[in-house]
Design a protein around this motif. Structure first.
Motif, short mmCIF file in Angstrom:
data_model
loop_
_atom_site.label_atom_id
_atom_site.label_comp_id
_atom_site.label_asym_id
_atom_site.label_seq_id
_atom_site.Cartn_x
_atom_site.Cartn_y
_atom_site.Cartn_z
N GLU A 117 0.84 -1.21 0.00
CA GLU A 117 0.00 0.00 0.00
C GLU A 117 0.87 1.26 0.00
O GLU A 117 0.61 2.19 -0.75
CB GLU A 117 -0.92 -0.01 1.22
CG GLU A 117 -1.80 1.20 1.34
CD GLU A 117 -3.12 1.07 0.64
OE1 GLU A 117 -3.77 2.10 0.41
OE2 GLU A 117 -3.52 -0.06 0.32
N ARG A 132 -5.22 12.85 -2.00
CA ARG A 132 -6.55 12.32 -1.67
C ARG A 132 -6.99 11.28 -2.71
O ARG A 132 -7.55 10.24 -2.35
CB ARG A 132 -7.55 13.47 -1.60
CG ARG A 132 -8.92 13.00 -1.26
CD ARG A 132 -9.87 14.15 -1.16
NE ARG A 132 -11.21 13.65 -1.03
CZ ARG A 132 -12.21 14.34 -0.61
NH1 ARG A 132 -12.03 15.59 -0.28
NH2 ARG A 132 -13.40 13.81 -0.54
N ILE A 135 -5.11 8.02 -2.14
CA ILE A 135 -5.67 7.26 -1.02
C ILE A 135 -6.95 6.55 -1.45
O ILE A 135 -7.15 5.37 -1.16
CB ILE A 135 -5.97 8.19 0.19
CG1 ILE A 135 -4.69 8.82 0.72
CG2 ILE A 135 -6.72 7.45 1.28
CD1 ILE A 135 -3.86 7.96 1.60
N GLU A 136 -7.83 7.26 -2.17
CA GLU A 136 -9.11 6.69 -2.59
C GLU A 136 -8.94 5.55 -3.58
O GLU A 136 -9.77 4.64 -3.64
CB GLU A 136 -10.01 7.77 -3.18
CG GLU A 136 -10.55 8.72 -2.14
CD GLU A 136 -11.37 9.85 -2.73
OE1 GLU A 136 -11.49 9.95 -3.97
OE2 GLU A 136 -11.91 10.65 -1.94
N THR A 140 -6.60 -0.57 0.11
CA THR A 140 -7.30 -0.57 1.39
C THR A 140 -8.63 0.16 1.28
O THR A 140 -9.64 -0.30 1.81
CB THR A 140 -6.42 0.08 2.47
OG1 THR A 140 -5.19 -0.63 2.55
CG2 THR A 140 -7.10 0.05 3.82
N ALA A 141 -8.66 1.29 0.59
CA ALA A 141 -9.92 2.02 0.40
C ALA A 141 -10.90 1.18 -0.40
O ALA A 141 -12.09 1.15 -0.11
CB ALA A 141 -9.66 3.35 -0.29
N ARG A 145 -14.53 -0.09 0.88
CA ARG A 145 -15.77 0.14 0.13
C ARG A 145 -16.53 -1.16 -0.08
O ARG A 145 -17.74 -1.21 0.03
CB ARG A 145 -15.46 0.80 -1.22
CG ARG A 145 -15.27 2.29 -1.12
CD ARG A 145 -15.23 2.95 -2.49
NE ARG A 145 -14.11 2.52 -3.30
CZ ARG A 145 -12.89 3.04 -3.23
NH1 ARG A 145 -12.64 4.02 -2.40
NH2 ARG A 145 -11.91 2.58 -3.99
N LYS A 151 -18.38 5.87 1.91
CA LYS A 151 -17.66 7.14 1.86
C LYS A 151 -16.99 7.35 3.21
O LYS A 151 -17.62 7.31 4.23
CB LYS A 151 -18.61 8.28 1.56
CG LYS A 151 -17.91 9.60 1.43
CD LYS A 151 -18.83 10.68 0.94
CE LYS A 151 -18.01 11.95 0.81
NZ LYS A 151 -18.70 12.98 0.12
N LEU A 152 -15.70 7.59 3.14
CA LEU A 152 -14.96 7.90 4.35
C LEU A 152 -15.03 9.40 4.57
O LEU A 152 -14.66 10.18 3.69
CB LEU A 152 -13.52 7.43 4.23
CG LEU A 152 -13.34 5.93 3.99
CD1 LEU A 152 -11.87 5.62 3.76
CD2 LEU A 152 -13.88 5.14 5.14
N HIS A 154 -14.26 13.12 5.96
CA HIS A 154 -13.04 13.86 6.29
C HIS A 154 -13.41 15.26 6.78
O HIS A 154 -14.48 15.76 6.49
CB HIS A 154 -12.09 13.96 5.09
CG HIS A 154 -12.69 14.74 3.95
ND1 HIS A 154 -13.63 14.21 3.10
CD2 HIS A 154 -12.49 16.02 3.56
CE1 HIS A 154 -13.98 15.13 2.21
NE2 HIS A 154 -13.30 16.24 2.46
#
Length: 156
Positions: A117, A132, A135-136, A140-141, A145, A151-152, A154
């Motif tokens: 990662e 951003r 990360i998305e 892991t994201a 999901r 939706k994480l 922030h």
């Protein structure tokens, strides 16, 4: 041999290998044609460190629960061993051995996933993607999901 010894030996292998990667990236940065790849290589290697430590920290409660659980179970299966700290109960020995092996494999697995990662995050960020977005797009994201975290949130 305590598990911390194995951990620190692995860390002492990882750091010099990272230095070799950074040295190679520095040599690549001297050539105009490979400068961008050298920067990406250096940033990818640097990003592996916080990601591995973060993944290990996320797995630490699971490992701690396994250790506490096996200590509790061994106290039930062999009450005398809680006083003497020595057991001859085969089931207790097998349970402790299995838990140690499972803890080792779990920590190794999350470390490898953290390395992967981190490498992807650093590589993509060095190639101009917004942090951003990097990360998305990360594995892991994507896993979060698929597990139902659509939706994480922030802080803006």
């Amino acid at each position: 041999m305590p598990p911390t010894f194995i951990y620190f030996v692995a860390l002492l292998v990882w750091i010099p290998l990272a230095c070799l990667v950074w040295f190679s990236a520095g040599v690549m940065a001297l050539n105009r044609g490979t400068r961008r790849k050298g920067l990406a290589l250096a940033l990818a290697m640097a990003a592996t460190f916080p990601c591995v430590f973060l993944f290990q920290a996320a797995a630490a409660p699971l490992i701690a629960a396994m250790v506490v659980g096996v200590a509790w179970l061994s106290g039930i299966l062999d009450p005398a061993s809680t006083l003497t700290h020595v057991t001859t109960n085969g089931l207790v020995i097998a349970t402790i051995s299995g838990t140690v092996l499972l803890a080792f494999v779990t920590m190794l697995t999350v470390s490898i996933f953290g390395f992967f990662e981190g490498w992807l995050l650093g590589w993509r960020y060095a190639h101009g993607e917004r942090f951003r977005d990097v990360i998305e797009r990360g594995p892991t994201a994507g896993l979060l999901r698929r597990l139902g975290f659509r939706k994480l949130h922030h802080a803006s």
